[in-house]
Design a protein around this motif. Sequence first.
Motif, PDB file in Angstrom:
ATOM      1  N   HIS A  90      55.694  33.483   8.420  1.00 30.34           N
ATOM      2  CA  HIS A  90      54.909  33.727   9.632  1.00 30.34           C
ATOM      3  C   HIS A  90      53.447  33.909   9.235  1.00 30.34           C
ATOM      4  CE1 HIS A  90      58.345  34.330  12.414  1.00 30.34           C
ATOM      5  NE2 HIS A  90      58.944  34.854  11.360  1.00 30.34           N
ATOM      6  N   HIS A  91      52.577  33.611  10.182  1.00 32.07           N
ATOM      7  CA  HIS A  91      51.140  33.795   9.990  1.00 32.07           C
ATOM      8  C   HIS A  91      50.618  33.007   8.792  1.00 32.07           C
ATOM      9  CE1 HIS A  91      51.912  37.993  11.961  1.00 32.07           C
ATOM     10  NE2 HIS A  91      52.014  36.994  12.828  1.00 32.07           N
ATOM     11  N   THR A  92      51.250  31.878   8.486  1.00 27.68           N
ATOM     12  CA  THR A  92      50.811  31.012   7.405  1.00 27.68           C
ATOM     13  C   THR A  92      51.316  29.610   7.680  1.00 27.68           C
ATOM     14  OG1 THR A  92      50.784  30.732   4.988  1.00 27.68           O
ATOM     15  CG2 THR A  92      52.877  31.400   5.981  1.00 27.68           C
ATOM     16  N   ARG A  93      50.734  28.623   7.033  1.00 28.36           N
ATOM     17  CA  ARG A  93      51.199  27.246   7.199  1.00 28.36           C
ATOM     18  C   ARG A  93      52.449  27.050   6.346  1.00 28.36           C
ATOM     19  NH1 ARG A  93      49.195  22.248   8.872  1.00 28.36           N
ATOM     20  NH2 ARG A  93      49.974  20.449   7.704  1.00 28.36           N
ATOM     21  N   LYS A  95      55.350  24.484   7.148  1.00 25.70           N
ATOM     22  CA  LYS A  95      55.655  23.047   7.114  1.00 25.70           C
ATOM     23  C   LYS A  95      56.730  22.738   6.060  1.00 25.70           C
ATOM     24  CE  LYS A  95      52.899  21.836  10.465  1.00 25.70           C
ATOM     25  NZ  LYS A  95      53.403  21.271  11.726  1.00 25.70           N
ATOM     26  N   GLU A 292      52.076  22.515  16.854  1.00 19.10           N
ATOM     27  CA  GLU A 292      51.356  23.662  16.282  1.00 19.10           C
ATOM     28  C   GLU A 292      51.408  23.573  14.754  1.00 19.10           C
ATOM     29  OE1 GLU A 292      52.859  26.576  14.716  1.00 19.10           O
ATOM     30  OE2 GLU A 292      54.646  25.339  14.581  1.00 19.10           O
ATOM     31  N   THR A 294      52.171  25.655  12.166  1.00 20.58           N
ATOM     32  CA  THR A 294      52.925  26.526  11.263  1.00 20.58           C
ATOM     33  C   THR A 294      54.173  25.854  10.699  1.00 20.58           C
ATOM     34  OG1 THR A 294      52.167  28.467  12.497  1.00 20.58           O
ATOM     35  CG2 THR A 294      54.045  28.779  11.029  1.00 20.58           C
ATOM     36  N   TYR A 295      55.026  25.329  11.569  1.00 20.89           N
ATOM     37  CA  TYR A 295      56.329  24.825  11.153  1.00 20.89           C
ATOM     38  C   TYR A 295      56.421  23.313  11.282  1.00 20.89           C
ATOM     39  CZ  TYR A 295      57.391  29.756  11.910  1.00 20.89           C
ATOM     40  OH  TYR A 295      57.363  31.125  11.882  1.00 20.89           O
ATOM     41  N   THR A 374      60.787  30.799  16.238  1.00 20.87           N
ATOM     42  CA  THR A 374      59.471  30.293  16.653  1.00 20.87           C
ATOM     43  C   THR A 374      58.819  31.134  17.746  1.00 20.87           C
ATOM     44  OG1 THR A 374      60.671  28.826  18.147  1.00 20.87           O
ATOM     45  CG2 THR A 374      59.948  27.882  16.057  1.00 20.87           C
ATOM     46  N   VAL A 377      55.040  31.297  18.063  1.00 21.08           N
ATOM     47  CA  VAL A 377      54.268  30.069  18.321  1.00 21.08           C
ATOM     48  C   VAL A 377      54.738  29.351  19.586  1.00 21.08           C
ATOM     49  CG1 VAL A 377      53.707  29.775  15.887  1.00 21.08           C
ATOM     50  CG2 VAL A 377      55.762  28.680  16.799  1.00 21.08           C
TER      51      VAL A 377
END
Length: 403
Positions: A90-93, A95, A292, A294-295, A374, A377
Amino acid sequence: MKLNSGHLTFCTNIYAGESWAAHFTLLKESFPIIKKSLSPHEPMGIGLRLSNQASVEILDDGHLEEFKQWLQVVGGYVFTMNGFPYGGFHHTRVKDQVHAPDWTTKERMAYTIRLFNILAVLLPEGMDGGISTSPLTYKPWFTTAEESEQAKNIATQNILSVVEALHYIYESTGTLLHLDIEPEPDGFLESGPEFINWFENDLLAKGKIYCSEKLGITQDEAVELLKRHVCLCYDVCHFAIGYEPHTTIIEQLRTKGIKVGKIQISAALKAQFPELLEERSKVTNELSKFDEPTYLHQVIAKRNDSSLIRYPDLSEALADAPDPEVTEWRAHFHVPIFVEDMGLVKSTQSDITEVLSLQKSSPFTNHLEVETYTWEVLPSSLKVPLNESIIRELAWVKTKLSS
């Protein structure tokens, strides 16, 4: 909570805390509220997610014993864990790094064994415990057949080392623990057929020799051991994205004696595309609200001839949206399972209904876990207060399994 169809819980990867202290604080704030609403008089399970950092920290300074005592006080228990995301979630990229370190590394193996040692302490007596994990690695990281084959072989061997550890726990304590492999789009194992093929032609083929020689048992006994300790994590969202036939896959698994360690109850996005370009644009505009940073939000598109197009993320799919041959998209974005109709965009809630119906009529696992990580987001139109969202999702499942 214990239902006729198995133990039902939610996955704590919905919480943002990555350290053990932060994660435990969030649990202490929310779990009593959730339990009071859903299971006030009976114990309620927790699907625990620990990052690598938290898995190390919980073993220091008596934190694990403190957590176990807290569970007893509040009426909670841990029977399943999520060992897929190793690092920050969470609160980070995140992917494709959700797969890192992958099963080709000793880091992934050590992390998973550590989680099993934690689960063995927390698991109530007489219950089996499972940990879901990455489907070996991320397929696009390997560009040649030779690289893919090498990665598969190394990953399989590392999983066999985990199986060996689980066997020793089982032999010494009687505690049954299983590693639940979780296929997902673009994972090295991304579908039911790919998982079954790997299980039979790699895990069992190599494992029966390895376990027989290492443990001094027959190859038939080794196959039984492998089927006991390695299972499938059936993430409904992931299978729905691939348009997979749930009834057929679950029956194949049953016939082959491959166990489902856990159903992850989750919903993907889906959308039908009309023929008129102007109307198609309205659909893609709605889908773009879920794009978005993040994920990974992999998309599998279906064309008029039923062939499939795979996109590694929603942004790539949106760039190709004008394709007039495409009739439907399924996208990897976990949305609240109690929502099906979002206007031009729907969810794959009907897939969950089908799988739960199969579980209700002929249970094929003991572990049921709602997983909608999620929440942070989600578009604002779908976001309700976190505890309320968890309660509504679990209540929806309870209704489906009791109706």
